[in-house]
Design a protein around this motif. Structure first.
Motif, PDB file in Angstrom:
ATOM      1  N   UNK A   1      12.142 -11.865   6.068  1.00 51.42           N
ATOM      2  CA  UNK A   1      11.728 -10.453   5.969  1.00 51.42           C
ATOM      3  C   UNK A   1      10.936  -9.904   7.097  1.00 51.42           C
ATOM      4  N   UNK A   2      10.235 -10.600   8.231  1.00 57.81           N
ATOM      5  CA  UNK A   2       9.842 -10.088   9.156  1.00 57.81           C
ATOM      6  C   UNK A   2      10.771  -9.658  10.020  1.00 57.81           C
ATOM      7  N   UNK A   3      11.880 -10.315  10.230  1.00 61.36           N
ATOM      8  CA  UNK A   3      12.967  -9.813  11.326  1.00 61.36           C
ATOM      9  C   UNK A   3      13.781  -8.675  10.787  1.00 61.36           C
ATOM     10  N   UNK A   4      13.897  -8.506   9.380  1.00 60.44           N
ATOM     11  CA  UNK A   4      14.680  -7.486   8.660  1.00 60.44           C
ATOM     12  C   UNK A   4      13.738  -6.256   8.890  1.00 60.44           C
ATOM     13  N   UNK A   5      12.360  -6.251   8.888  1.00 61.81           N
ATOM     14  CA  UNK A   5      11.575  -5.084   8.905  1.00 61.81           C
ATOM     15  C   UNK A   5      11.032  -4.878  10.455  1.00 61.81           C
ATOM     16  N   UNK A   6      11.390  -5.461  11.423  1.00 62.77           N
ATOM     17  CA  UNK A   6      10.989  -5.212  12.662  1.00 62.77           C
ATOM     18  C   UNK A   6      11.700  -4.028  13.267  1.00 62.77           C
ATOM     19  N   UNK A   7      11.712  -3.076  12.831  1.00 57.81           N
ATOM     20  CA  UNK A   7      12.321  -1.718  13.183  1.00 57.81           C
ATOM     21  C   UNK A   7      11.247  -0.650  12.783  1.00 57.81           C
ATOM     22  N   UNK A   8      11.430   0.396  13.682  1.00 59.41           N
ATOM     23  CA  UNK A   8      10.461   1.609  13.460  1.00 59.41           C
ATOM     24  C   UNK A   8      10.510   2.281  12.101  1.00 59.41           C
ATOM     25  N   UNK A   9      11.944   2.209  11.624  1.00 59.22           N
ATOM     26  CA  UNK A   9      11.891   2.627  10.158  1.00 59.22           C
ATOM     27  C   UNK A   9      11.317   1.983   9.100  1.00 59.22           C
ATOM     28  N   UNK A  10      11.264   0.471   9.035  1.00 58.47           N
ATOM     29  CA  UNK A  10      10.585  -0.236   8.213  1.00 58.47           C
ATOM     30  C   UNK A  10       8.759   0.078   8.413  1.00 58.47           C
ATOM     31  N   UNK A  11       8.482   0.228   9.750  1.00 58.21           N
ATOM     32  CA  UNK A  11       7.113   0.291   9.763  1.00 58.21           C
ATOM     33  C   UNK A  11       6.670   1.621   9.052  1.00 58.21           C
ATOM     34  N   UNK A  12       7.645   2.951   9.412  1.00 57.35           N
ATOM     35  CA  UNK A  12       7.209   4.073   8.588  1.00 57.35           C
ATOM     36  C   UNK A  12       7.397   4.107   7.197  1.00 57.35           C
ATOM     37  N   UNK A  13       8.358   3.230   6.663  1.00 56.66           N
ATOM     38  CA  UNK A  13       8.467   3.181   4.921  1.00 56.66           C
ATOM     39  C   UNK A  13       7.305   2.557   4.534  1.00 56.66           C
ATOM     40  N   UNK A  14       7.394   1.433   5.037  1.00 50.68           N
ATOM     41  CA  UNK A  14       6.441   0.212   4.585  1.00 50.68           C
ATOM     42  C   UNK A  14       4.695   0.888   4.600  1.00 50.68           C
ATOM     43  N   UNK A  15       4.521   1.449   5.785  1.00 51.16           N
ATOM     44  CA  UNK A  15       2.944   1.918   5.925  1.00 51.16           C
ATOM     45  C   UNK A  15       2.202   0.822   5.950  1.00 51.16           C
ATOM     46  N   UNK A  16       0.868   0.846   5.425  1.00 53.66           N
ATOM     47  CA  UNK A  16       0.100  -0.346   5.666  1.00 53.66           C
ATOM     48  C   UNK A  16       0.590  -1.761   5.372  1.00 53.66           C
ATOM     49  N   UNK A  17       1.477  -1.561   4.271  1.00 48.72           N
ATOM     50  CA  UNK A  17       2.074  -2.984   3.675  1.00 48.72           C
ATOM     51  C   UNK A  17       2.972  -3.458   4.697  1.00 48.72           C
ATOM     52  N   UNK A  18       3.169  -2.877   5.949  1.00 48.37           N
ATOM     53  CA  UNK A  18       4.067  -3.608   6.749  1.00 48.37           C
ATOM     54  C   UNK A  18       3.183  -4.473   7.690  1.00 48.37           C
ATOM     55  N   UNK A  19       2.052  -4.176   8.022  1.00 56.68           N
ATOM     56  CA  UNK A  19       1.082  -5.308   8.914  1.00 56.68           C
ATOM     57  C   UNK A  19       0.764  -6.368   7.876  1.00 56.68           C
ATOM     58  N   UNK A  20       0.501  -6.130   6.551  1.00 58.16           N
ATOM     59  CA  UNK A  20       0.456  -7.210   5.452  1.00 58.16           C
ATOM     60  C   UNK A  20       1.582  -8.219   5.412  1.00 58.16           C
ATOM     61  N   UNK A  21       2.653  -7.743   5.558  1.00 56.49           N
ATOM     62  CA  UNK A  21       3.964  -8.575   5.130  1.00 56.49           C
ATOM     63  C   UNK A  21       4.175  -9.295   6.578  1.00 56.49           C
ATOM     64  N   UNK A  22       3.614  -8.532   7.743  1.00 59.96           N
ATOM     65  CA  UNK A  22       3.941  -9.567   8.841  1.00 59.96           C
ATOM     66  C   UNK A  22       2.972 -10.536   9.264  1.00 59.96           C
ATOM     67  N   UNK A  23       1.964 -10.613   8.377  1.00 64.40           N
ATOM     68  CA  UNK A  23       1.191 -11.689   8.533  1.00 64.40           C
ATOM     69  C   UNK A  23       1.704 -13.076   7.934  1.00 64.40           C
TER      70      UNK A  23
END
Length: 200
Positions: A130-152
């Motif tokens: 899931x980290x590799x799949x969401x390592x893009x600007x679209x996912x950062x915008x779409x997930x918002x604060x959840x992106x940082x939590x996911x990448x932990x």
């Protein structure tokens, strides 16, 4: 100062150069495997080399924040590239095991269940997907604060990766133990930095 020179060099270095430099060992190692340059067990050696490169790149990515916080060296622009290239080598490591080492579909699942080091390695891989799949600007915008939590998830993933290396070799070997020590040290620095920020 040295850190200023490093920061200036980092600002001038294009991301494409990082991707290219990180990718270069992959075909070279495969060529060595084909031509006998990796010893008497080229498949095992290739599998090991790809896995070790993945772990090194994960550690390099983990070191970015402590370097900036404690040494003033800003390599943040390279962190995503390091993470993606680490995943690239994880996929190569897994592919060599699946298609060149095991080769039997039924044996793959049996090995995952029966061999603890493979179970640990697969768990690390699943956490990285899931980290590799969401390592893009679209996912950062779409997930918002959840992106940082996911990448932990990278923290347990890199710990499992280091443990996989320790369990893979026979006995307590210095090299994999050194990786674990470095990983634990970097994680401790991150925890210290978080606590310091919270105290402020």
């Amino acid at each position: 100062m040295l850190k200023d020179r490093i920061n200036a060099f980092a600002r001038r270095t294009p991301l494409a150069a990082v991707y290219i430099l990180c990718a270069l060992p992959a075909p070279w190692l495969f060529y060595l495997g084909l031509t006998g340059g990796l010893g008497v067990e080229p498949i095992k050696a290739l599998e090991h080399e790809y896995g070790q490169l993945a772990l090194k790149l994960l550690i390099a990515g983990l070191a970015v924040t402590p370097l900036r916080r404690f040494a003033g060296v800003n390599l943040l622009k390279f962190r995503r590239a390091l993470g993606l290239m680490a995943f690239f080598y994880v996929v190569l490591h897994l592919s060599v095991w699946l298609f060149l080492d095991v080769q039997a579909v039924g044996q793959i699942w049996a090995d995952i269940l029966k061999r603890p080091y493979i179970t640990v390695g697969m768990l690390a891989f699943l956490l990285l997907v899931p980290l590799a799949v969401t390592s893009n600007n679209y996912s950062i915008r779409r997930l918002g604060p959840d992106w940082r939590r996911l990448h932990k998830l990278v923290y347990p993933a890199i710990l499992l990766g280091g443990l996989h290396f320790v369990m893979l070799v026979k006995g307590l070997q210095p090299e994999p133990l050194a990786y674990i020590v470095v990983i634990l040290g970097l994680l401790a620095l991150r925890v210290r930095g978080v606590r310091k920020n919270q105290a402020v």
